[in-house]
Design a protein around this motif. Structure first.
Motif, PDB file in Angstrom:
ATOM      1  N   LYS A  37       0.903  -1.160   0.024  1.00 48.82           N
ATOM      2  CA  LYS A  37      -0.044  -0.127   0.009  1.00 48.82           C
ATOM      3  C   LYS A  37       0.777   1.226   0.076  1.00 48.82           C
ATOM      4  O   LYS A  37       0.756   2.163  -0.706  1.00 48.82           O
ATOM      5  CB  LYS A  37      -0.948   0.022   1.332  1.00 48.82           C
ATOM      6  CG  LYS A  37      -1.992  -0.932   1.259  1.00 48.82           C
ATOM      7  CD  LYS A  37      -2.699  -0.962   2.470  1.00 48.82           C
ATOM      8  CE  LYS A  37      -3.810  -2.007   2.352  1.00 48.82           C
ATOM      9  NZ  LYS A  37      -4.604  -2.041   3.773  1.00 48.82           N
ATOM     10  N   LEU A  38       1.911   1.296   0.832  1.00 49.91           N
ATOM     11  CA  LEU A  38       2.867   2.497   0.770  1.00 49.91           C
ATOM     12  C   LEU A  38       3.611   2.645  -0.673  1.00 49.91           C
ATOM     13  O   LEU A  38       3.516   3.582  -0.933  1.00 49.91           O
ATOM     14  CB  LEU A  38       3.926   2.229   1.833  1.00 49.91           C
ATOM     15  CG  LEU A  38       4.869   3.226   2.200  1.00 49.91           C
ATOM     16  CD1 LEU A  38       4.257   4.441   2.626  1.00 49.91           C
ATOM     17  CD2 LEU A  38       5.972   2.614   3.282  1.00 49.91           C
ATOM     18  N   ASP A  39       3.930   1.643  -1.092  1.00 48.09           N
ATOM     19  CA  ASP A  39       4.655   1.627  -2.444  1.00 48.09           C
ATOM     20  C   ASP A  39       3.789   2.222  -3.407  1.00 48.09           C
ATOM     21  O   ASP A  39       4.111   3.073  -4.355  1.00 48.09           O
ATOM     22  CB  ASP A  39       5.356   0.466  -3.014  1.00 48.09           C
ATOM     23  CG  ASP A  39       6.457  -0.065  -2.223  1.00 48.09           C
ATOM     24  OD1 ASP A  39       6.973   0.768  -1.190  1.00 48.09           O
ATOM     25  OD2 ASP A  39       6.878  -1.327  -2.226  1.00 48.09           O
ATOM     26  N   HIS A  40       2.419   1.911  -3.327  1.00 46.75           N
ATOM     27  CA  HIS A  40       1.443   2.028  -4.242  1.00 46.75           C
ATOM     28  C   HIS A  40       1.196   3.649  -4.300  1.00 46.75           C
ATOM     29  O   HIS A  40       1.006   4.417  -5.198  1.00 46.75           O
ATOM     30  CB  HIS A  40       0.173   1.307  -4.209  1.00 46.75           C
ATOM     31  CG  HIS A  40      -1.015   1.778  -5.226  1.00 46.75           C
ATOM     32  ND1 HIS A  40      -1.151   1.562  -6.542  1.00 46.75           N
ATOM     33  CD2 HIS A  40      -2.034   2.560  -4.743  1.00 46.75           C
ATOM     34  CE1 HIS A  40      -2.162   2.037  -6.747  1.00 46.75           C
ATOM     35  NE2 HIS A  40      -2.717   2.719  -5.786  1.00 46.75           N
ATOM     36  N   ASN A  41       0.928   4.051  -3.208  1.00 49.00           N
ATOM     37  CA  ASN A  41       0.791   5.361  -2.674  1.00 49.00           C
ATOM     38  C   ASN A  41       1.839   6.444  -2.968  1.00 49.00           C
ATOM     39  O   ASN A  41       1.584   7.275  -3.615  1.00 49.00           O
ATOM     40  CB  ASN A  41       0.295   5.618  -1.317  1.00 49.00           C
ATOM     41  CG  ASN A  41      -1.287   5.449  -1.084  1.00 49.00           C
ATOM     42  OD1 ASN A  41      -2.036   6.049  -1.561  1.00 49.00           O
ATOM     43  ND2 ASN A  41      -1.597   4.319  -0.554  1.00 49.00           N
ATOM     44  N   ILE A  42       3.070   5.888  -2.931  1.00 52.09           N
ATOM     45  CA  ILE A  42       4.345   6.763  -3.253  1.00 52.09           C
ATOM     46  C   ILE A  42       4.333   6.738  -4.835  1.00 52.09           C
ATOM     47  O   ILE A  42       4.770   7.744  -5.264  1.00 52.09           O
ATOM     48  CB  ILE A  42       5.485   6.272  -2.656  1.00 52.09           C
ATOM     49  CG1 ILE A  42       5.684   6.404  -1.039  1.00 52.09           C
ATOM     50  CG2 ILE A  42       6.948   6.803  -3.214  1.00 52.09           C
ATOM     51  CD1 ILE A  42       6.846   5.881  -0.263  1.00 52.09           C
ATOM     52  N   GLU A  43       3.976   5.703  -5.270  1.00 48.41           N
ATOM     53  CA  GLU A  43       3.951   5.990  -6.988  1.00 48.41           C
ATOM     54  C   GLU A  43       2.999   6.767  -7.432  1.00 48.41           C
ATOM     55  O   GLU A  43       3.207   7.566  -8.377  1.00 48.41           O
ATOM     56  CB  GLU A  43       3.851   4.450  -7.543  1.00 48.41           C
ATOM     57  CG  GLU A  43       4.000   4.341  -9.032  1.00 48.41           C
ATOM     58  CD  GLU A  43       5.459   4.652  -9.328  1.00 48.41           C
ATOM     59  OE1 GLU A  43       5.709   5.185 -10.490  1.00 48.41           O
ATOM     60  OE2 GLU A  43       6.480   4.433  -8.716  1.00 48.41           O
ATOM     61  N   ILE A  44       1.698   7.000  -6.952  1.00 48.70           N
ATOM     62  CA  ILE A  44       0.783   8.016  -7.264  1.00 48.70           C
ATOM     63  C   ILE A  44       1.230   9.379  -6.846  1.00 48.70           C
ATOM     64  O   ILE A  44       1.333  10.226  -7.693  1.00 48.70           O
ATOM     65  CB  ILE A  44      -0.560   7.626  -6.419  1.00 48.70           C
ATOM     66  CG1 ILE A  44      -1.190   6.602  -6.846  1.00 48.70           C
ATOM     67  CG2 ILE A  44      -1.410   9.106  -6.549  1.00 48.70           C
ATOM     68  CD1 ILE A  44      -2.476   6.038  -5.866  1.00 48.70           C
ATOM     69  N   ILE A  45       1.838   9.599  -5.803  1.00 50.43           N
ATOM     70  CA  ILE A  45       2.613  10.824  -5.259  1.00 50.43           C
ATOM     71  C   ILE A  45       3.575  11.284  -6.250  1.00 50.43           C
ATOM     72  O   ILE A  45       3.687  12.423  -6.862  1.00 50.43           O
ATOM     73  CB  ILE A  45       3.021  10.779  -3.784  1.00 50.43           C
ATOM     74  CG1 ILE A  45       1.948  10.605  -2.975  1.00 50.43           C
ATOM     75  CG2 ILE A  45       3.972  11.821  -3.650  1.00 50.43           C
ATOM     76  CD1 ILE A  45       2.438  10.341  -1.326  1.00 50.43           C
ATOM     77  N   ARG A  46       4.475  10.202  -6.606  1.00 47.20           N
ATOM     78  CA  ARG A  46       5.528  10.523  -7.623  1.00 47.20           C
ATOM     79  C   ARG A  46       5.075  10.932  -9.042  1.00 47.20           C
ATOM     80  O   ARG A  46       5.358  11.835  -9.655  1.00 47.20           O
ATOM     81  CB  ARG A  46       6.377   9.246  -7.847  1.00 47.20           C
ATOM     82  CG  ARG A  46       7.460   9.347  -8.752  1.00 47.20           C
ATOM     83  CD  ARG A  46       8.222   8.162  -8.801  1.00 47.20           C
ATOM     84  NE  ARG A  46       9.105   7.942  -7.838  1.00 47.20           N
ATOM     85  CZ  ARG A  46       9.873   6.990  -7.727  1.00 47.20           C
ATOM     86  NH1 ARG A  46       9.825   5.995  -8.504  1.00 47.20           N
ATOM     87  NH2 ARG A  46      10.767   6.830  -6.680  1.00 47.20           N
ATOM     88  N   ASN A  47       3.989  10.543  -9.322  1.00 42.38           N
ATOM     89  CA  ASN A  47       3.284  10.840 -10.835  1.00 42.38           C
ATOM     90  C   ASN A  47       2.513  12.110 -10.822  1.00 42.38           C
ATOM     91  O   ASN A  47       2.265  12.755 -11.772  1.00 42.38           O
ATOM     92  CB  ASN A  47       2.522   9.757 -11.415  1.00 42.38           C
ATOM     93  CG  ASN A  47       3.457   8.471 -11.780  1.00 42.38           C
ATOM     94  OD1 ASN A  47       4.442   8.965 -12.372  1.00 42.38           O
ATOM     95  ND2 ASN A  47       3.250   7.418 -11.445  1.00 42.38           N
TER      96      ASN A  47
END
Length: 100
Positions: A37-47
């Motif tokens: 979940k953390l990785d998924h949200n960081i990827e959203i934040i990154r994009n």
């Protein structure tokens, strides 16, 4: 362009404690699910760093709810995402001010 993600020392320490807690009190499986979940949200934040709301706790600080117990606070510019802190929402909200 994807921004580089920088995790503060404070956020690193809080993540380590959270990982230990999840492993000891729950299970390795729960820890892995949280990391996903953390990785998924960081990827959203990154994009799309502007997708999450601004926090009332600090200037240009945004908050991303990872789980109902865990919130990630970050700032961004054109090149970087700075993860400022991770906050356990079960704590006293005044403790957040000292972590930012």
């Amino acid at each position: 362009m994807k921004r580089k993600v920088i995790i503060s020392k404070t956020a690193e320490k809080k993540l380590e404690k959270l990982f230990e807690y999840l492993t000891e009190k729950w299970s390795e499986k729960i820890k892995i699910e949280f990391i996903q979940k953390l990785d998924h949200n960081i990827e959203i934040i990154r994009n799309q760093p502007e997708i999450f709301p601004e926090s009332k706790k600090g200037k240009k600080l945004r908050r991303c709810v990872i789980t109902k117990q865990t919130t990630l606070y970050y700032r961004f510019n054109s090149k970087r995402i700075n993860v400022v802190t991770i906050f356990d929402t079960r704590q006293n909200p005044n403790k957040l001010d000292s972590g930012i």
